[in-house]
Scaffold this active site. Structure first.
Site, mmCIF file in Angstrom:
data_model
loop_
_atom_site.group_PDB
_atom_site.id
_atom_site.type_symbol
_atom_site.label_atom_id
_atom_site.label_comp_id
_atom_site.label_asym_id
_atom_site.label_seq_id
_atom_site.Cartn_x
_atom_site.Cartn_y
_atom_site.Cartn_z
ATOM 1 N N GLY A 28 62.532 56.330 36.898
ATOM 2 C CA GLY A 28 62.830 57.207 38.022
ATOM 3 C C GLY A 28 62.131 58.546 37.951
ATOM 4 N N SER A 75 58.013 55.809 39.099
ATOM 5 C CA SER A 75 59.206 56.043 39.906
ATOM 6 C C SER A 75 60.160 54.851 39.861
ATOM 7 C CB SER A 75 58.801 56.342 41.348
ATOM 8 O OG SER A 75 57.971 55.327 41.859
ATOM 9 N N CYS A 76 59.690 53.718 39.370
ATOM 10 C CA CYS A 76 60.548 52.540 39.198
ATOM 11 C C CYS A 76 61.665 52.837 38.193
ATOM 12 C CB CYS A 76 59.743 51.360 38.635
ATOM 13 S SG CYS A 76 58.631 50.572 39.802
ATOM 14 N N VAL A 77 62.749 52.072 38.269
ATOM 15 C CA VAL A 77 63.776 52.178 37.234
ATOM 16 C C VAL A 77 63.943 50.836 36.525
ATOM 17 C CG1 VAL A 77 65.133 54.070 38.197
ATOM 18 C CG2 VAL A 77 65.665 51.735 38.871
#
Lengths: 202, 164
Positions: free
Chosen positions: B95, B30-32
């Site tokens: 994401g 989910s990190c960008v």
């Protein structure tokens, strides 16, 4: 530990910091291992649990290779004690686990299809239930695991889920109760994480 | 991809002028990862952010874990290394929504919120996103080569593919 009328955050504080509550965590991990053992019908050894604050910047070092194919089962801890749990297997171990569960010869399961994922989720659910039963007995509180969510992906991407929900804005550390499980041949290994609700751990 | 690998871990931003350098964010869920590149200046930068917004934070420590704080910080650090905003190429990856089981969708859609926060932060800075690889349900490893600005994205199912 005094029973009743304790908030989730106070219960976590006791569990994480008091020497006399260590045996609760140990008993919890033992029961999780016993439940795993029953399901796969072979002895499972459990490592002594430890509590640690993993700095965000070292999270990937902690899990090993963040790109490696991993099966992660995510569950929420719901009720009077709130938190989350992540149980991690290598992809090969998860396939082996499904073989053991279904009484098949090792290597028979080749892919983690929907049915196999559901079986792995069931196993994780039982493991966490064992841990939570021990905690519930000692604290006199009512706690349940949520249904499991099974992820098959890079280890880093799976761990993002707990990092994003646990790190909250106010801390750069992930508070984790961790233990390792192995079968007697050391073929099957898994990591078992329990994380306090971020709002309670701050 | 060979070269000197600089791993960009969660909550980090790295800017490099080393021609041999390769900036890598491993296993983004989910990190960008927001990448900036100035070809003429030979400057490349990457942010690996975990959470969309610092608005509810009491923390005055590491701001690069937040998308909304990290994006302007990345631009500042790029400029401090000689990059010009007018020449900046901007890319974004990550994401993903890792949890797809029923019951988790609404509460944990952090991936989409991270992407939205990056779009807003870039718009505020007057920067246009050139290419993106965002959303979906798979983890990604993102590599940015300093000498060329070439980016690749690797997933478990698809292998490594060029982004630009």
């Amino acid at each position: 530990m005094p029973k009743r009328e304790m908030s989730s955050s106070l219960m976590w504080l006791h569990l994480l910091t008091r020497p006399q509550t260590r045996n609760i965590l140990e008993e919890g991990m033992n029961r999780a291992a016993a439940n795993l053992s029953k399901m796969v019908n072979r002895p499972i050894k459990v490592g002594e649990p430890w509590v640690e604050a993993i700095p965000l910047s070292q999270l990937y070092d902690h899990i090993g290779d963040p790109e490696v194919a991993t099966v992660g089962i995510y569950l929420l801890i719901e009720g009077e004690l709130r938190g989350q749990s992540l149980i991690l297997f290598s992809e090969g171990d998860a396939l082996y686990l499904v073989d053991l569960l279904n009484g098949k010869r090792p290597g028979a399961t080749k892919t983690l299809d929907a049915l196999a994922r559901s079986a792995v989720g069931e196993i994780a659910d039982n493991m966490l239930a064992g841990f939570l039963n021990a905690v519930a007995e000692f604290t006199g509180s009512s706690i349940q695991p949520s249904p499991p969510a099974v992820m098959v992906d890079m280890a880093g991407a799976i761990v993002d889920v707990v990092a994003a929900t646990s790190i909250v804005a106010n801390s750069d550390h992930l508070i984790v109760i961790e233990s390792g499980f192995k079968d007697e041949d050391k073929i099957l290994q898994c990591r078992f994480w329990v994380l306090p609700d971020p709002a309670d751990a701050g | 991809m060979t070269g000197n690998i600089h791993s960009v871990s969660i909550g980090e931003l790295v800017v490099s002028k080393s021609p041999q350098g390769v900036l890598v964010a491993y296993g983004l869920g989910s990190c960008v990862a927001v990448c900036m590149y100035d070809a003429a200046g030979g400057v490349a930068g990457m942010l690996h952010a975990l959470l969309p917004s610092a608005s509810n934070s009491r923390d005055s420590g590491n701001m690069a874990k937040f998308v909304d704080k990290g994006v302007p910080l990345l631009l500042e650090k790029m400029k401090a290394s000689g990059a010009l905003k007018s020449r900046m190429e901007v890319y974004m990856c990550g994401g993903a929504q890792m949890l797809t089981a029923p019951g988790f969708n609404n509460t944990l859609n952090i991936g989409a919120r991270n992407v939205a926060a990056a779009e807003a932060a870039l718009k505020d800075l007057g920067l246009r996103l050139r290419v993106r690889d965002t959303g979906g349900n798979s983890g990604r490893t993102v590599k940015l080569r300093v000498s060329t600005g070439k980016i690749t994205v690797r997933t478990l199912g698809q292998g490594e593919k060029p982004l630009n």
